[in-house]
Each structure stands twice: as structure tokens, then as C-alpha cells.
Design an enzyme around this catalytic site. Sequence first.
Site, PDB file in Angstrom:
ATOM      1  N   SER A  59     -33.992 -37.100 -21.117  1.00 48.22           N
ATOM      2  CA  SER A  59     -33.569 -37.458 -19.769  1.00 48.22           C
ATOM      3  C   SER A  59     -32.245 -36.788 -19.449  1.00 48.22           C
ATOM      4  O   SER A  59     -31.595 -36.188 -20.316  1.00 48.22           O
ATOM      5  CB  SER A  59     -33.427 -38.977 -19.619  1.00 48.22           C
ATOM      6  OG  SER A  59     -32.399 -39.465 -20.468  1.00 48.22           O
ATOM      7  N   ILE A  61     -28.997 -34.746 -18.514  1.00 45.34           N
ATOM      8  CA  ILE A  61     -28.539 -33.384 -18.785  1.00 45.34           C
ATOM      9  C   ILE A  61     -29.428 -32.709 -19.826  1.00 45.34           C
ATOM     10  O   ILE A  61     -29.769 -31.532 -19.692  1.00 45.34           O
ATOM     11  CB  ILE A  61     -27.067 -33.401 -19.245  1.00 45.34           C
ATOM     12  CG1 ILE A  61     -26.145 -33.765 -18.080  1.00 45.34           C
ATOM     13  CG2 ILE A  61     -26.661 -32.052 -19.832  1.00 45.34           C
ATOM     14  CD1 ILE A  61     -24.689 -33.912 -18.448  1.00 45.34           C
ATOM     15  N   SER A 189     -16.895 -35.217 -22.171  1.00 43.91           N
ATOM     16  CA  SER A 189     -16.800 -35.859 -20.858  1.00 43.91           C
ATOM     17  C   SER A 189     -15.410 -35.653 -20.313  1.00 43.91           C
ATOM     18  O   SER A 189     -14.461 -35.325 -21.050  1.00 43.91           O
ATOM     19  CB  SER A 189     -17.103 -37.354 -20.971  1.00 43.91           C
ATOM     20  OG  SER A 189     -16.777 -38.042 -19.777  1.00 43.91           O
ATOM     21  N   TYR A 202     -16.321 -45.663 -24.936  1.00 43.50           N
ATOM     22  CA  TYR A 202     -16.937 -44.368 -24.639  1.00 43.50           C
ATOM     23  C   TYR A 202     -15.881 -43.269 -24.628  1.00 43.50           C
ATOM     24  O   TYR A 202     -16.063 -42.201 -25.218  1.00 43.50           O
ATOM     25  CB  TYR A 202     -17.643 -44.449 -23.287  1.00 43.50           C
ATOM     26  CG  TYR A 202     -18.278 -43.166 -22.818  1.00 43.50           C
ATOM     27  CD1 TYR A 202     -19.405 -42.665 -23.460  1.00 43.50           C
ATOM     28  CD2 TYR A 202     -17.780 -42.468 -21.715  1.00 43.50           C
ATOM     29  CE1 TYR A 202     -20.006 -41.486 -23.021  1.00 43.50           C
ATOM     30  CE2 TYR A 202     -18.371 -41.300 -21.276  1.00 43.50           C
ATOM     31  CZ  TYR A 202     -19.492 -40.820 -21.931  1.00 43.50           C
ATOM     32  OH  TYR A 202     -20.088 -39.653 -21.500  1.00 43.50           O
ATOM     33  N   LYS A 206     -15.458 -39.937 -27.117  1.00 41.91           N
ATOM     34  CA  LYS A 206     -15.370 -38.570 -26.606  1.00 41.91           C
ATOM     35  C   LYS A 206     -14.040 -37.913 -26.987  1.00 41.91           C
ATOM     36  O   LYS A 206     -13.992 -36.707 -27.264  1.00 41.91           O
ATOM     37  CB  LYS A 206     -15.559 -38.564 -25.082  1.00 41.91           C
ATOM     38  CG  LYS A 206     -16.938 -39.018 -24.628  1.00 41.91           C
ATOM     39  CD  LYS A 206     -18.052 -38.137 -25.188  1.00 41.91           C
ATOM     40  CE  LYS A 206     -19.418 -38.514 -24.640  1.00 41.91           C
ATOM     41  NZ  LYS A 206     -20.498 -37.637 -25.139  1.00 41.91           N
TER      42      LYS A 206
END
Length: 336
Positions: A59, A61, A189, A202, A206
Site C-alpha cells: 500500500s 508509497i 520522514s 514515530y 525516524k
Amino acid sequence: VMDCCLSFLWYFIPLVLLIHFVCFIVADADFTLLRASLIGHKPEAKLKGLVVWITGASSGIGEELAYQLAKCGSRLILSARREEELNRVKCHCLENSSLKDEDILVLPLDLLETTSHEHKTKTVIQHFGHIDVLINNGGRSQRSLFLETSVEVYRALMELNFLGTVSITKQVLPHMTQRGRGSVVTVSSIVGLAGAPLSTGYSASKHALQGFFNSLRTELTDFPKILISTVCPGPVQSQIVSNAFTEELSKPVALAGSQEHKMPTSRCVHLMLVGIANGVKEMWIAQQPFLSMYYAWQYAPTFAWAITNMMGRKRVQNFKAGLDADSAYFTKPKTS
């Protein structure tokens, strides 16, 4: 000579800053990536025939990467947990490209099952003989306040986004160093460069990826033909919010929100492929006003902190009022 050098710098530095300023006003990619897209190598020429392994390919990217790479003529390994979705992506690739069935390997993969990664890598090499590009795209996001979030959620984010990515890279990279060439491309990100409220775990995962791959790149200076690249997208149209962690492991996101203000996935992936084809080490990809924040953090961090605090406060207020965290930047908070 010294006077000439100083005169050159006196004009050159403001010119570079001016070019960057103009670029972030009008563009959706950093100056280096924008330049590559205009005068650099075309993805369809550089990536044709390469063996590309995509994690998180079912799904978002990852799925779009599969479609655009198939059109470029790349041979693909599609990995994620949901095999039926991977087969759907494979069928779409075959229908819309010149690839044959044997050019696409569906390889179910769970990043958390690190003991399986060695076997999965051997399966890929047995099928194609080698791996040219590994795209570390698998992972999950987060939408919750730290004070309300279980430590288990933070552990899951680090194990999946960071350690899972490190594990699969650990298996593939020795193969690339033995061949003396290859590319490891990791989707980080915007919050891998600057934090954001509601995404503390998150963002931490990253930031960890940024630090790891920046350090790894330096360790590989004896392998100049191995590209270590990180991609830092802003908000992109995908299912990442719907699948995000909340304050508890088993609790789903209540509201995914509108996708209208986010960058189309196709545009983000096109820029990624331009970067890969041209050996860009770090890619900044975002629509405005998000891209401007990359530059603010780069050149004016004190100013960036002020803007981040202002926008972060609004983000939290809207989240508490029941609005989607991302579209909250573009909506007014609910009033009683």
C-alpha cells in the site's frame, strides 16, 4: 589570492541562499533533488533491469514505487505481511508494464520476525542472482499523546521502524559490499529531522534511522558505488494514518481525516526515483508549507522552534477536539 577567494565567497554564499530560498517557495523538493529532476539522469534509463526489493509494498508509497519501477523496467521483489495485497500489486504491475511473471517475486515479510530475514534474503538472491536496490519502506506511524501512550507502543515502533529496517539491511548490505555496488534507500520522514506532537515514538524511530544511516554512509567510504540514501517526505496521500499506532497497541485510529492537503503519492515516488537514479544521499520531499520547515530547521533553528511550538499547540488542541491531526493545520478547532 585570498582577496579573490573572499570576493568569490561574498557573492557565492548569498547566491546559494537565494537559490535555495526561491526553490523552497516554488518547489516541492530540495534544491539538490530539484536540480536532478531537471538536468539529471532519468529513472527509466538508470533503473531499467535493476533488481529492486521493496518492503511495505502492499500500500501507499511502497505500492506506488512498485508501479513506477515496473514501468521503468526494474525487476521487483514485493514484500509486506499481506500476501493477497502483494499479489494484487503484482497483477497491476504486469498489466501496466512489459515485465514478465518471473520478473516480479512476491515475498511475504514481517519486519518484526528478524530471524526470518536471512532466509528471505537468500530466497531473493536465489531467484534473481543479486540485489541492486533495497528500499526500506515498511513501518507504521503514530497518533497519540505521550502522557496517554503505553510504553509498549514505543517499543513496537522502535522494533518495527528501526530494528526491523536495520535487520533487513544487515542481511542485504554484505551482498552489496561483495559486489562493490548497490543502493540502500530508506524512507524516513520530515519528523526524522524535526519532531512533531502526537508522533513522539514515530519521530524517535525516524530520528534513529537518520542517525544510523548517516553513520553507516561514513563507514562505507571504501565502497563509493554503494549509495546510502534517506528519503524525508512530508505528508503524503496514503493509508499510513489509518494504520497508525494510538495510545494502546490494539486500539485503531478513530479518524484518518482528509488527504486533500497532502502530496499525491505518485509525485512523491517520482521524485524518489529521480533521487535514486542520481545518487542523492538525502531527499527532502514535501508540499508547502511543510518544505519550508526543512529549510527553517536547516538555516534558522531558533525561528523554526517558534513556528513548531505555535503549530504544535494548534495540532494538539485540534486533536483533543476530535479533529484529524494532519488536517488540523488547515481547519479551525471545534467550539462547544
